[in-house]
Scaffold this motif. Structure first.
Motif, PDB file in Angstrom:
ATOM      1  N   TYR A  41     -68.699   3.581  34.691  1.00  0.00           N
ATOM      2  CA  TYR A  41     -67.651   3.308  33.716  1.00  0.00           C
ATOM      3  C   TYR A  41     -68.210   3.487  32.313  1.00  0.00           C
ATOM      4  N   ILE A  42     -67.311   3.776  31.406  1.00  0.00           N
ATOM      5  CA  ILE A  42     -67.696   4.020  30.019  1.00  0.00           C
ATOM      6  C   ILE A  42     -67.102   2.911  29.162  1.00  0.00           C
ATOM      7  N   ARG A  43     -67.953   2.270  28.373  1.00  0.00           N
ATOM      8  CA  ARG A  43     -67.475   1.243  27.448  1.00  0.00           C
ATOM      9  C   ARG A  43     -67.083   1.942  26.148  1.00  0.00           C
ATOM     10  N   SER A  44     -65.900   1.629  25.654  1.00  0.00           N
ATOM     11  CA  SER A  44     -65.469   2.219  24.392  1.00  0.00           C
ATOM     12  C   SER A  44     -64.463   1.288  23.726  1.00  0.00           C
ATOM     13  N   THR A  45     -64.241   1.503  22.455  1.00  0.00           N
ATOM     14  CA  THR A  45     -63.254   0.737  21.710  1.00  0.00           C
ATOM     15  C   THR A  45     -61.941   1.497  21.724  1.00  0.00           C
ATOM     16  N   ILE A  46     -60.880   0.807  22.117  1.00  0.00           N
ATOM     17  CA  ILE A  46     -59.558   1.428  22.176  1.00  0.00           C
ATOM     18  C   ILE A  46     -58.880   1.231  20.826  1.00  0.00           C
ATOM     19  N   LYS A  47     -58.345   2.307  20.296  1.00  0.00           N
ATOM     20  CA  LYS A  47     -57.608   2.213  19.040  1.00  0.00           C
ATOM     21  C   LYS A  47     -56.273   2.894  19.242  1.00  0.00           C
ATOM     22  N   SER A  48     -55.251   2.075  19.441  1.00  0.00           N
ATOM     23  CA  SER A  48     -53.924   2.608  19.677  1.00  0.00           C
ATOM     24  C   SER A  48     -52.914   1.682  19.028  1.00  0.00           C
ATOM     25  N   GLU A  49     -51.909   2.234  18.414  1.00  0.00           N
ATOM     26  CA  GLU A  49     -50.904   1.412  17.749  1.00  0.00           C
ATOM     27  C   GLU A  49     -49.668   1.225  18.603  1.00  0.00           C
ATOM     28  N   LYS A  50     -49.512   2.032  19.674  1.00  0.00           N
ATOM     29  CA  LYS A  50     -48.283   1.930  20.455  1.00  0.00           C
ATOM     30  C   LYS A  50     -48.500   1.523  21.908  1.00  0.00           C
ATOM     31  N   ASP A  51     -49.605   1.952  22.520  1.00  0.00           N
ATOM     32  CA  ASP A  51     -49.847   1.611  23.920  1.00  0.00           C
ATOM     33  C   ASP A  51     -50.284   0.155  24.042  1.00  0.00           C
ATOM     34  N   PRO A  52     -49.870  -0.522  25.117  1.00  0.00           N
ATOM     35  CA  PRO A  52     -50.331  -1.907  25.299  1.00  0.00           C
ATOM     36  C   PRO A  52     -51.832  -1.948  25.606  1.00  0.00           C
ATOM     37  N   ILE A  53     -52.504  -2.936  25.039  1.00  0.00           N
ATOM     38  CA  ILE A  53     -53.926  -3.153  25.265  1.00  0.00           C
ATOM     39  C   ILE A  53     -54.084  -4.552  25.835  1.00  0.00           C
ATOM     40  N   VAL A  54     -54.844  -4.676  26.911  1.00  0.00           N
ATOM     41  CA  VAL A  54     -55.121  -5.976  27.508  1.00  0.00           C
ATOM     42  C   VAL A  54     -56.520  -6.390  27.066  1.00  0.00           C
ATOM     43  N   ASP A  55     -56.606  -7.505  26.336  1.00  0.00           N
ATOM     44  CA  ASP A  55     -57.901  -8.025  25.897  1.00  0.00           C
ATOM     45  C   ASP A  55     -58.457  -8.925  26.982  1.00  0.00           C
ATOM     46  N   CYS A  56     -59.401  -8.394  27.754  1.00  0.00           N
ATOM     47  CA  CYS A  56     -60.088  -9.174  28.790  1.00  0.00           C
ATOM     48  C   CYS A  56     -61.568  -9.193  28.456  1.00  0.00           C
ATOM     49  N   THR A  57     -61.861  -9.309  27.154  1.00  0.00           N
ATOM     50  CA  THR A  57     -63.237  -9.247  26.664  1.00  0.00           C
ATOM     51  C   THR A  57     -63.895 -10.618  26.591  1.00  0.00           C
ATOM     52  N   GLY A  58     -63.290 -11.619  27.219  1.00  0.00           N
ATOM     53  CA  GLY A  58     -63.907 -12.941  27.271  1.00  0.00           C
ATOM     54  C   GLY A  58     -63.893 -13.648  25.933  1.00  0.00           C
ATOM     55  N   ILE A  59     -64.910 -14.445  25.724  1.00  0.00           N
ATOM     56  CA  ILE A  59     -64.958 -15.306  24.546  1.00  0.00           C
ATOM     57  C   ILE A  59     -65.019 -14.524  23.236  1.00  0.00           C
ATOM     58  N   SER A  60     -65.432 -13.259  23.286  1.00  0.00           N
ATOM     59  CA  SER A  60     -65.526 -12.462  22.054  1.00  0.00           C
ATOM     60  C   SER A  60     -64.162 -12.117  21.462  1.00  0.00           C
ATOM     61  N   ARG A  61     -63.113 -12.059  22.300  1.00  0.00           N
ATOM     62  CA  ARG A  61     -61.772 -11.696  21.824  1.00  0.00           C
ATOM     63  C   ARG A  61     -61.836 -10.431  20.959  1.00  0.00           C
ATOM     64  N   ALA A  62     -62.478  -9.388  21.466  1.00  0.00           N
ATOM     65  CA  ALA A  62     -62.742  -8.176  20.690  1.00  0.00           C
ATOM     66  C   ALA A  62     -61.492  -7.546  20.093  1.00  0.00           C
ATOM     67  N   TYR A  63     -60.357  -7.639  20.765  1.00  0.00           N
ATOM     68  CA  TYR A  63     -59.130  -7.022  20.253  1.00  0.00           C
ATOM     69  C   TYR A  63     -58.204  -8.030  19.576  1.00  0.00           C
ATOM     70  N   LEU A  64     -58.169  -9.267  20.069  1.00  0.00           N
ATOM     71  CA  LEU A  64     -57.298 -10.294  19.481  1.00  0.00           C
ATOM     72  C   LEU A  64     -57.880 -10.895  18.208  1.00  0.00           C
ATOM     73  N   GLY A  65     -59.185 -10.868  18.061  1.00  0.00           N
ATOM     74  CA  GLY A  65     -59.833 -11.462  16.885  1.00  0.00           C
ATOM     75  C   GLY A  65     -60.071 -12.956  17.072  1.00  0.00           C
ATOM     76  N   ASN A  66     -60.695 -13.561  16.071  1.00  0.00           N
ATOM     77  CA  ASN A  66     -61.043 -14.977  16.131  1.00  0.00           C
ATOM     78  C   ASN A  66     -59.815 -15.864  16.249  1.00  0.00           C
ATOM     79  N   SER A  67     -60.018 -17.004  16.896  1.00  0.00           N
ATOM     80  CA  SER A  67     -58.966 -18.005  17.037  1.00  0.00           C
ATOM     81  C   SER A  67     -59.266 -19.147  16.077  1.00  0.00           C
ATOM     82  N   PRO A  68     -58.321 -19.501  15.195  1.00  0.00           N
ATOM     83  CA  PRO A  68     -58.572 -20.612  14.271  1.00  0.00           C
ATOM     84  C   PRO A  68     -58.836 -21.904  15.048  1.00  0.00           C
ATOM     85  N   GLY A  69     -59.878 -22.630  14.677  1.00  0.00           N
ATOM     86  CA  GLY A  69     -60.188 -23.895  15.326  1.00  0.00           C
ATOM     87  C   GLY A  69     -60.733 -23.752  16.730  1.00  0.00           C
ATOM     88  N   ASP A  70     -61.290 -22.594  17.070  1.00  0.00           N
ATOM     89  CA  ASP A  70     -61.816 -22.365  18.415  1.00  0.00           C
ATOM     90  C   ASP A  70     -62.899 -23.399  18.736  1.00  0.00           C
TER      91      ASP A  70
END
Length: 172
Positions: A41-70
């Motif tokens: 498998y190839i690890r890469s960063t997905i950059k799309s404005e229209k296709d759905p992206i599922v963030d299953c990157t664990g605690i890093s939240r790579a696509y959703l970003g930081n959570s306030p008060g985590d």
């Protein structure tokens, strides 16, 4: 299927033991390899404005970003050939500062601890000889947002799985 023994202790209560028919663990790395077959498998960063992206990157939240008060804790887990505990064991640290665990996976045991103070976590598991050590942060509470534009969070990226007992796995 043999019944699994579970023991829980600590944080102002005596050790409680019970049998739980149906409790199991999964070797996630082995399962992922089996699902891929001989494929890499190839690890890469997905950059799309229209296709759905599922963030299953664990605690890093790579696509959703930081959570306030985590709320996070330190976690260290060792893969060991044996354990002084039979079956599944959980021990909660006094004052809710963390917890210790030991559980079987195949013919080995995963022995670890999670807590607020990294030194305390290390001290809790230092005496157990091991084959491998994994360290990571553990999310202690649900994280927001769970959806951000075309990004949808699942599993640990949104904190739906309780680190203490694994509750929330089905909805996650």
């Amino acid at each position: 299927t043999p019944k699994a023994k579970v023991s829980v202790s600590g944080n102002n209560f005596e050790k409680t033991e019970f049998e739980w028919n149906g409790l199991c663990t999964v070797d996630k790395m082995k399962m992922e390899k089996m699902m891929r077959g001989n494929e890499s498998y190839i690890r890469s960063t997905i950059k799309s404005e229209k296709d759905p992206i599922v963030d299953c990157t664990g605690i890093s939240r790579a696509y959703l970003g930081n959570s306030p008060g985590d709320v996070t804790m330190y976690g260290i887990e060792k893969v060991c050939d044996s354990s002084p505990f039979e079956g599944f064991h959980f021990d909660f640290v006094r004052g809710g500062r963390g917890y210790f665990w030991s559980f079987p996976v195949g013919n080995r045991y995963h022995i670890g601890a999670g807590g607020i103070d990294l030194r305390e976590v290390r001290n809790y598991i230092e005496l157990y000889p091991c084959k491998k050590i994994v360290a990571r942060k553990i999310r202690m509470a649900p994280a927001d947002p769970v959806v951000k534009g075309n990004v949808f969070g699942v599993g640990e990226s949104i904190g739906y799985i309780s680190p203490l007992l694994g509750e929330g796995i089905v909805p996650a």
